[in-house]
Every structure is written in structure tokens, then in C-alpha cells.
Scaffold this active site. Structure first.
Site, PDB file in Angstrom:
ATOM      1  N   HIS A 272      -1.353   2.903  15.895  1.00  0.00           N
ATOM      2  CA  HIS A 272      -0.582   3.966  15.268  1.00  0.00           C
ATOM      3  C   HIS A 272      -1.491   4.867  14.434  1.00  0.00           C
ATOM      4  O   HIS A 272      -2.645   4.519  14.172  1.00  0.00           O
ATOM      5  CB  HIS A 272       0.555   3.377  14.418  1.00  0.00           C
ATOM      6  CG  HIS A 272       0.084   2.436  13.351  1.00  0.00           C
ATOM      7  ND1 HIS A 272      -0.374   1.164  13.615  1.00  0.00           N
ATOM      8  CD2 HIS A 272      -0.018   2.577  12.006  1.00  0.00           C
ATOM      9  CE1 HIS A 272      -0.719   0.575  12.496  1.00  0.00           C
ATOM     10  NE2 HIS A 272      -0.527   1.415  11.497  1.00  0.00           N
TER      11      HIS A 272
ATOM     12  N   ASP B 172      -3.004  -2.568  12.388  1.00  0.00           N
ATOM     13  CA  ASP B 172      -3.203  -3.233  11.096  1.00  0.00           C
ATOM     14  C   ASP B 172      -3.691  -4.658  11.334  1.00  0.00           C
ATOM     15  O   ASP B 172      -3.321  -5.297  12.324  1.00  0.00           O
ATOM     16  CB  ASP B 172      -1.901  -3.259  10.293  1.00  0.00           C
ATOM     17  CG  ASP B 172      -1.455  -1.860   9.894  1.00  0.00           C
ATOM     18  OD1 ASP B 172      -2.291  -0.940   9.898  1.00  0.00           O
ATOM     19  OD2 ASP B 172      -0.269  -1.697   9.582  1.00  0.00           O
TER      20      ASP B 172
ATOM     21  N   LYS C 223       0.854  -1.189   0.000  1.00  0.00           N
ATOM     22  CA  LYS C 223       0.000   0.000   0.000  1.00  0.00           C
ATOM     23  C   LYS C 223       0.891   1.240   0.000  1.00  0.00           C
ATOM     24  O   LYS C 223       1.820   1.325   0.814  1.00  0.00           O
ATOM     25  CB  LYS C 223      -0.858  -0.043   1.265  1.00  0.00           C
ATOM     26  CG  LYS C 223      -1.789   1.111   1.439  1.00  0.00           C
ATOM     27  CD  LYS C 223      -2.825   0.748   2.511  1.00  0.00           C
ATOM     28  CE  LYS C 223      -3.441   1.956   3.134  1.00  0.00           C
ATOM     29  NZ  LYS C 223      -3.078   2.104   4.532  1.00  0.00           N
TER      30      LYS C 223
ATOM     31  N   HIS D 206      -5.304   3.285  14.441  1.00  0.00           N
ATOM     32  CA  HIS D 206      -5.715   1.907  14.124  1.00  0.00           C
ATOM     33  C   HIS D 206      -4.550   0.970  14.412  1.00  0.00           C
ATOM     34  O   HIS D 206      -3.415   1.403  14.590  1.00  0.00           O
ATOM     35  CB  HIS D 206      -6.100   1.786  12.635  1.00  0.00           C
ATOM     36  CG  HIS D 206      -4.951   2.014  11.692  1.00  0.00           C
ATOM     37  ND1 HIS D 206      -4.462   3.260  11.398  1.00  0.00           N
ATOM     38  CD2 HIS D 206      -4.180   1.143  10.980  1.00  0.00           C
ATOM     39  CE1 HIS D 206      -3.451   3.161  10.562  1.00  0.00           C
ATOM     40  NE2 HIS D 206      -3.246   1.877  10.292  1.00  0.00           N
TER      41      HIS D 206
END
Ligand SMILES: O=C(O)CCC(=O)C(=O)O
Ligand SMILES: [Fe+2]
Length: 156
Positions: free
Chosen positions: A86, A31, A10, A29
Site C-alpha cells: 500500500h 507493514d 502511529k 510498502h
């Protein structure tokens, strides 16, 4: 992680923002993958991790990669490793690019705590789930800190 691994990439682009006090690049959030390898922009600091309820900037080092533990590794390690919450902040003057490589167990893999990491002192904290089930849950609504991992937690 063992067995078949899938890999995703990404690219994130954050343009300069006149109001970094109001606008985040990516909201807090964790991951959903197993492990993330992140290449940060050499010049603009933007990534922050949450530790003890405070946001700590991750300094850039030319050529360095940031390796992050993610939700699937938290589950597999029965919570010995914690996925990190993070976010990315914006910058008033500079744009920023980051490139994230995500490493995951493939979609049909059953993921759960390693039995060797479960004992009387470390009871099983996460249920076994199929990776695809977690992906569906992960993208089902807004990311909000570490809210998604609750889906895998065994409630006492
Ligand atoms: O831009 C960053 O440093 C963070 C990117 C990120 O958290 C993500 O792509 O999931
Ligand atoms: Fe992220």
C-alpha cells in the site's frame, strides 16, 4: 496471533501538496507487523492498495476501520494470507490524518508458519525467525513495495 502481543500507534499527517503527481505521502510498502487497524480521515481519500499491478483507492466510511494483513501474518499463515502492498497519496487541496495501530508478536517471539498449514500441497515457504530480527531487517534500509518479506522467504 497467540502469545504475548505488543501494540504500537502511529499518527500520519499529510499536508496539502501542490504537486501530488510528483510527491507521495508514504511510498509503497507492506507493514512489518502482524495486523494493522487503520482509522482513516473521514473526508480525504489517500490510502491506496496494490492489486494486480494497479493502485486502488480505499474509500473512506465515517467510523469505519481498515484491517490489514501484514508481513508477520503472511509468515504465520505460510502465505495463505498475503500482506498488502500500500501507499498514501497526497492531495492538492486538503490535508489528511490517519492513525495506525500495529499489533505484533513481542520482540523475543519466534515466528514461523503454523505447522498445521504445511503439507504436501503447501510446502513451507518461510523460515522461522525471531520477531526482533525481522524488526532490525525492516528498518535497515528503504521500504520498497514488499521487499522486506523476502528476508523470511525460503528460496527454492
Ligand atoms: O495513511 C495511510 O492511510 C497509510 C499509513 C501507513 O501505511 C502506515 O502508517 O504504515
Ligand atoms: Fe503502512
Amino acid at each position: 496471533m497467540h502469545g504475548k502481543i505488543s501494540q504500537g500507534m502511529k499518527w500520519n499527517y499529510y499536508p496539502p501538496c501542490p504537486r501530488p503527481d510528483l510527491v507521495l505521502g508514504i511510498t509503497p510498502h507492506s507493514d512489518g507487523s502482524g495486523l494493522t487497524v487503520l482509522l482513516q480521515d473521514d473526508e480525504t481519500v489517500g490510502l491506496q492498495i496494490c492489486k494486480d499491478d494497479a493502485w486502488i483507492p480505499v474509500q473512506t466510511h465515517p467510523g469505519a476501520l481498515v484491517i490489514n494483513i501484514r508481513d508477520m501474518l503472511e509468515v504465520m499463515s505460510n502465505g495463505r494470507y498475503k500482506s498488502v502492498e500500500h501507499r498514501a497519496v497526497t492531495n492538492i487541496e486538503r490535508d489528511r490524518i490517519s492513525i495506525a495501530m500495529f499489533y505484533n508478536p513481542v520482540r523475543d517471539t519466534e515466528v514461523g508458519p503454523d505447522p498445521e498449514l504445511i503439507d504436501e500441497l503447501h510446502p513451507c515457504q518461510y523460515r522461522r525467525l525471531i520477531r526482533a530480527e525481522y524488526i532490525r531487517h525492516f528498518f535497515s534500509d528503504k521500504l520498497d513495495g514488499k521487499n522486506k518479506i523476502e528476508f523470511a522467504k525460503i528460496k527454492s
